[in-house]
Design a protein around this motif. Sequence first.
Motif, PDB file in Angstrom:
ATOM      1  N   ASP A  42      60.325  24.384  34.359  1.00 17.58           N
ATOM      2  CA  ASP A  42      59.669  23.191  34.917  1.00 17.58           C
ATOM      3  C   ASP A  42      58.169  23.190  34.680  1.00 17.58           C
ATOM      4  OD1 ASP A  42      61.977  22.165  35.726  1.00 17.58           O
ATOM      5  OD2 ASP A  42      61.706  22.547  37.878  1.00 17.58           O
ATOM      6  N   GLU A  43      57.550  24.350  34.851  1.00 20.68           N
ATOM      7  CA  GLU A  43      56.099  24.419  34.661  1.00 20.68           C
ATOM      8  C   GLU A  43      55.738  24.288  33.182  1.00 20.68           C
ATOM      9  OE1 GLU A  43      54.056  26.629  38.369  1.00 20.68           O
ATOM     10  OE2 GLU A  43      54.984  28.015  36.943  1.00 20.68           O
ATOM     11  N   THR A  44      56.516  24.939  32.333  1.00 20.34           N
ATOM     12  CA  THR A  44      56.260  24.844  30.885  1.00 20.34           C
ATOM     13  C   THR A  44      56.402  23.391  30.428  1.00 20.34           C
ATOM     14  OG1 THR A  44      57.222  27.033  30.693  1.00 20.34           O
ATOM     15  CG2 THR A  44      56.843  25.839  28.647  1.00 20.34           C
ATOM     16  N   LEU A  45      57.442  22.738  30.933  1.00 17.39           N
ATOM     17  CA  LEU A  45      57.654  21.339  30.541  1.00 17.39           C
ATOM     18  C   LEU A  45      56.531  20.438  31.029  1.00 17.39           C
ATOM     19  CD1 LEU A  45      61.520  21.205  31.007  1.00 17.39           C
ATOM     20  CD2 LEU A  45      60.263  20.813  28.863  1.00 17.39           C
ATOM     21  N   ALA A  72      56.396  34.379  26.989  1.00 18.55           N
ATOM     22  CA  ALA A  72      57.010  34.001  25.707  1.00 18.55           C
ATOM     23  C   ALA A  72      58.360  33.289  25.816  1.00 18.55           C
ATOM     24  CB  ALA A  72      57.170  35.250  24.840  1.00 18.55           C
ATOM     25  N   TRP A  73      58.919  33.227  27.016  1.00 20.83           N
ATOM     26  CA  TRP A  73      60.243  32.628  27.100  1.00 20.83           C
ATOM     27  C   TRP A  73      60.220  31.102  27.055  1.00 20.83           C
ATOM     28  CZ3 TRP A  73      64.029  35.610  30.881  1.00 20.83           C
ATOM     29  CH2 TRP A  73      64.248  36.883  30.353  1.00 20.83           C
ATOM     30  N   GLY A  74      59.035  30.518  27.121  1.00 20.23           N
ATOM     31  CA  GLY A  74      58.964  29.054  27.069  1.00 20.23           C
ATOM     32  C   GLY A  74      58.809  28.509  25.651  1.00 20.23           C
ATOM     33  N   ASN A  75      58.826  29.378  24.646  1.00 15.61           N
ATOM     34  CA  ASN A  75      58.686  28.911  23.251  1.00 15.61           C
ATOM     35  C   ASN A  75      59.662  27.783  22.936  1.00 15.61           C
ATOM     36  OD1 ASN A  75      56.839  30.943  22.866  1.00 15.61           O
ATOM     37  ND2 ASN A  75      58.156  32.262  21.633  1.00 15.61           N
ATOM     38  N   CYS A  76      60.877  27.894  23.486  1.00 13.05           N
ATOM     39  CA  CYS A  76      61.937  26.918  23.175  1.00 13.05           C
ATOM     40  C   CYS A  76      61.611  25.513  23.666  1.00 13.05           C
ATOM     41  CB  CYS A  76      63.253  27.396  23.771  1.00 13.05           C
ATOM     42  SG  CYS A  76      63.183  27.608  25.553  1.00 13.05           S
ATOM     43  N   PHE A  77      60.647  25.359  24.541  1.00 10.93           N
ATOM     44  CA  PHE A  77      60.305  24.021  25.047  1.00 10.93           C
ATOM     45  C   PHE A  77      59.287  23.303  24.163  1.00 10.93           C
ATOM     46  CE2 PHE A  77      61.818  26.462  28.697  1.00 10.93           C
ATOM     47  CZ  PHE A  77      62.971  25.724  28.933  1.00 10.93           C
ATOM     48  N   PHE A  78      58.951  23.925  23.050  1.00 14.09           N
ATOM     49  CA  PHE A  78      58.076  23.279  22.072  1.00 14.09           C
ATOM     50  C   PHE A  78      58.795  23.257  20.715  1.00 14.09           C
ATOM     51  CE2 PHE A  78      55.518  25.198  25.412  1.00 14.09           C
ATOM     52  CZ  PHE A  78      54.760  24.108  25.826  1.00 14.09           C
ATOM     53  N   PRO A  79      59.894  22.510  20.654  1.00 13.83           N
ATOM     54  CA  PRO A  79      60.681  22.526  19.425  1.00 13.83           C
ATOM     55  C   PRO A  79      59.843  21.984  18.273  1.00 13.83           C
ATOM     56  CG  PRO A  79      61.400  20.738  20.868  1.00 13.83           C
ATOM     57  CD  PRO A  79      60.401  21.547  21.640  1.00 13.83           C
ATOM     58  N   GLY A  80      59.978  22.593  17.140  1.00 15.48           N
ATOM     59  CA  GLY A  80      59.194  22.130  15.989  1.00 15.48           C
ATOM     60  C   GLY A  80      57.859  22.825  15.870  1.00 15.48           C
ATOM     61  N   GLN A 105      69.689  35.061  33.320  1.00 16.68           N
ATOM     62  CA  GLN A 105      70.360  33.763  33.442  1.00 16.68           C
ATOM     63  C   GLN A 105      71.515  33.815  34.428  1.00 16.68           C
ATOM     64  OE1 GLN A 105      70.996  32.962  29.244  1.00 16.68           O
ATOM     65  NE2 GLN A 105      69.522  31.277  29.282  1.00 16.68           N
ATOM     66  N   LYS A 106      72.129  34.992  34.553  1.00 21.76           N
ATOM     67  CA  LYS A 106      73.236  35.130  35.516  1.00 21.76           C
ATOM     68  C   LYS A 106      72.712  35.034  36.943  1.00 21.76           C
ATOM     69  CE  LYS A 106      76.266  37.588  32.413  1.00 21.76           C
ATOM     70  NZ  LYS A 106      75.706  38.572  31.467  1.00 21.76           N
ATOM     71  N   GLN A 107      71.473  35.483  37.133  1.00 20.38           N
ATOM     72  CA  GLN A 107      70.909  35.489  38.483  1.00 20.38           C
ATOM     73  C   GLN A 107      70.134  34.231  38.813  1.00 20.38           C
ATOM     74  OE1 GLN A 107      68.627  39.083  38.657  1.00 20.38           O
ATOM     75  NE2 GLN A 107      70.438  40.326  38.317  1.00 20.38           N
ATOM     76  N   ASN A 108      69.532  33.620  37.817  1.00 20.49           N
ATOM     77  CA  ASN A 108      68.660  32.475  38.078  1.00 20.49           C
ATOM     78  C   ASN A 108      69.061  31.263  37.243  1.00 20.49           C
ATOM     79  OD1 ASN A 108      66.599  30.690  38.522  1.00 20.49           O
ATOM     80  ND2 ASN A 108      64.942  32.140  38.114  1.00 20.49           N
ATOM     81  N   PRO A 109      69.716  30.297  37.895  1.00 23.09           N
ATOM     82  CA  PRO A 109      70.204  29.121  37.161  1.00 23.09           C
ATOM     83  C   PRO A 109      69.071  28.321  36.510  1.00 23.09           C
ATOM     84  CG  PRO A 109      70.718  28.966  39.524  1.00 23.09           C
ATOM     85  CD  PRO A 109      70.061  30.290  39.313  1.00 23.09           C
ATOM     86  N   ALA A 110      67.848  28.463  37.041  1.00 22.43           N
ATOM     87  CA  ALA A 110      66.714  27.717  36.466  1.00 22.43           C
ATOM     88  C   ALA A 110      66.446  28.139  35.019  1.00 22.43           C
ATOM     89  CB  ALA A 110      65.468  27.937  37.310  1.00 22.43           C
ATOM     90  N   LEU A 111      66.944  29.323  34.655  1.00 27.25           N
ATOM     91  CA  LEU A 111      66.661  29.834  33.300  1.00 27.25           C
ATOM     92  C   LEU A 111      67.749  29.470  32.285  1.00 27.25           C
ATOM     93  CD1 LEU A 111      65.331  33.398  34.206  1.00 27.25           C
ATOM     94  CD2 LEU A 111      63.984  31.438  33.448  1.00 27.25           C
ATOM     95  N   ARG A 112      68.734  28.683  32.754  1.00 27.58           N
ATOM     96  CA  ARG A 112      69.869  28.376  31.876  1.00 27.58           C
ATOM     97  C   ARG A 112      69.468  27.672  30.583  1.00 27.58           C
ATOM     98  NH1 ARG A 112      73.969  26.133  35.917  1.00 27.58           N
ATOM     99  NH2 ARG A 112      74.002  28.098  37.047  1.00 27.58           N
ATOM    100  N   GLN A 113      68.431  26.834  30.655  1.00 27.71           N
ATOM    101  CA  GLN A 113      68.049  26.083  29.446  1.00 27.71           C
ATOM    102  C   GLN A 113      67.176  26.917  28.496  1.00 27.71           C
ATOM    103  OE1 GLN A 113      65.520  22.820  30.728  1.00 27.71           O
ATOM    104  NE2 GLN A 113      65.541  23.595  32.825  1.00 27.71           N
TER     105      GLN A 113
END
Length: 277
Positions: A42-45, A72-80, A105-113
């Motif tokens: 949410d914050e990265t977005l 570094a786990w928010g890299n995926c929110f900047f596609p391209g 991801q098993k523990q924190n659903p917020a990280l599913r994406q």
Amino acid sequence: MHRERVSENVFWFQSEIYAQVTAGVVAGPQWAVVIDTLALPDETLSIREFIEHELNVPVRYVIDTHYHADHAWGNCFFPGATVIAHVNCRDLLLERGVPSLDGSQKQNPALRQVKIVLPHITFSDGELTLRVGKKNLIISPTLGHSPDGIAVLVEEDRIFFAGDSFMPLPYIVDGDIDEIMSSIKRVGRMGLENIVQGHGDIILRGEIDAAVKENLNYLAAIKKAVRAASRRKNAIELLDDITIESCGKSRVYLGGLAQTLHQRNLRALLQQMTTEK
Ligand SMILES: [Zn+2]
């Protein structure tokens, strides 16, 4: 999330959810560079939202100061976007990031994406320069917190995005105490306007000398205390008596997380000292 304009076209973000972790943006007329992504999607977005809708430019580059999840786990929110990092960052994201994300991801659903996106451009020593509009970003290794640390100097503004090589409490569990001490000393000699720490608040010019000294004193103090403890049989128990205050730091730092980090530093250091022998 806090947001602040540090200088023209340079912005800073600080998480209100996780350990005061920070990120930066340097924007040019055509595109922007993001320095680190925050811990939670949410914050990265909302950083991306700000860049695309308020600054009206796309993100072309993401610089990861190191491979840890909160950077570094928010890299995926900047596609391209093209991701730039230390060569060890790529290896560590692959070796440790991927399995660690699986578990989280098993523990924190917020990280599913979240998906790990590996760096596209990597380097191991020297400097990499990236021109954004009128500003030169000089990217260089800054080791000690982790084996893959890099930092970004905005040359014209003397603003230094230090990653976790500079924090309110230096954290060496995944790093090396001597390396971080030389990184911190180097920062002290750079003639900076601001240090953007990987966690915590921005350090202003007039505060830099004191912050450098406080961090170096802390590291020297834990080294000395742990070395003394390591000569005793019950070394591990003695670590409990080495308070954060006796090493010149306060436990209120980092939203109260400092005490935990301090104790982990001591244990890691003892481990390193006893395996060195
Ligand atoms: Zn961090």
